[in-house]
Design an enzyme around this catalytic site. Sequence first.
Site, PDB file in Angstrom:
ATOM      1  N   ASP A 209      25.581  31.901  -6.297  1.00 18.18           N
ATOM      2  CA  ASP A 209      26.535  32.891  -5.796  1.00 18.18           C
ATOM      3  C   ASP A 209      27.824  32.924  -6.611  1.00 18.18           C
ATOM      4  OD1 ASP A 209      27.082  34.936  -3.953  1.00 18.18           O
ATOM      5  OD2 ASP A 209      28.224  33.612  -2.645  1.00 18.18           O
ATOM      6  N   SER A 236      29.874  40.273  -0.144  1.00 18.82           N
ATOM      7  CA  SER A 236      28.419  40.214  -0.300  1.00 18.82           C
ATOM      8  C   SER A 236      27.722  40.716   0.964  1.00 18.82           C
ATOM      9  CB  SER A 236      27.967  38.775  -0.584  1.00 18.82           C
ATOM     10  OG  SER A 236      28.560  38.283  -1.767  1.00 18.82           O
ATOM     11  N   GLN A 286      21.547  40.592  -5.722  1.00 20.54           N
ATOM     12  CA  GLN A 286      22.514  40.682  -4.632  1.00 20.54           C
ATOM     13  C   GLN A 286      23.133  42.073  -4.603  1.00 20.54           C
ATOM     14  OE1 GLN A 286      26.804  38.808  -4.185  1.00 20.54           O
ATOM     15  NE2 GLN A 286      25.307  37.271  -3.512  1.00 20.54           N
TER      16      GLN A 286
END
Length: 318
Positions: A209, A236, A286
């Site tokens: 991440d 996110s 993502q």
Amino acid sequence: MSDNKNPFNERTLELQEVGPDTFLSVDLWRPKGNRGVFGGQVIGQAMSAAGKTIESPYRCNSFHCYFLAAGSNDEMIAYEVRRIRQGKSFCSRLVIAKQSGRVIFMATVSFQRPEPSVLRHQYAMPVVPPPDSLLTREEHERRRRERAGKVVDTEKITEYNTLPVETRHIPLPRDQRGLPINAIWLRAKGDMSDLGPLHHQSMLAYASDFGFIGTSLRPFQLDQPDTNYKLSMLVSLDHTIWFHESFRADDWLLYVIESPRAASGRGLVVGRIYNQEGVLVASTAQEGVVRGTSLGSEDEALEFTSEITRAQGSKPRL
């Protein structure tokens, strides 16, 4: 020989069993300026929780999650694991993360029994400088602030030093700045030799991440004084990671990130993670909320080619 021989801090992913297939975090980190805890830590802990309901030799092959609400670091997160399916080759788990009884995160996790395959291919690893030749994250942050004429944020530097992951930022050539691409070396701090494959996978899930959704903002060069854009929100929405091969999270891994699209208040990023031998060990994706305003007259979408230039030996280069 690896120089990464200090003890590994397991607290980042540590969970306390509080009931049948129910686990509680013991540590949460909210980065300075963030509205909630670090999403990568929730990802890593959720994968770890699912892994505690799996027996060897199964390993995670894919992890898909949604961030439903910001997590607070004032209260530990409870992870409830539901055993959806137990097959001979694959098994599935559903993980629900809660705070104060409210669901803040959910994930589906698939595990596979290792098997050989003669059907294999991969994208070649880009040619980049080795990690030992690059600045640490702390040094990079200091120089970036100094070049911009800003005061060095010592609190942020201290925060970087306490993280369980170290990174090396790979600078792009001047003619490629502003492209929606990014590349970093990363590895867990400390020796993980005594830990099993699922712990290495959870640690990489945590690290995946870092620098991810922010890559979708690179074309707008928000850190430049003459930028025509102002960011208002970056959050996110989901995260996916697929594991292709075994690896060690405490060895250097190359994370190559691209953002093929930003539109409708959302940005999309995809990533490829290689070991130092050039094997593609994991892939990521993502989507996040990406909102901002224009300070000028630009209102047309920026457009880039998806081609990657070739280096000697016909390997792709960023």
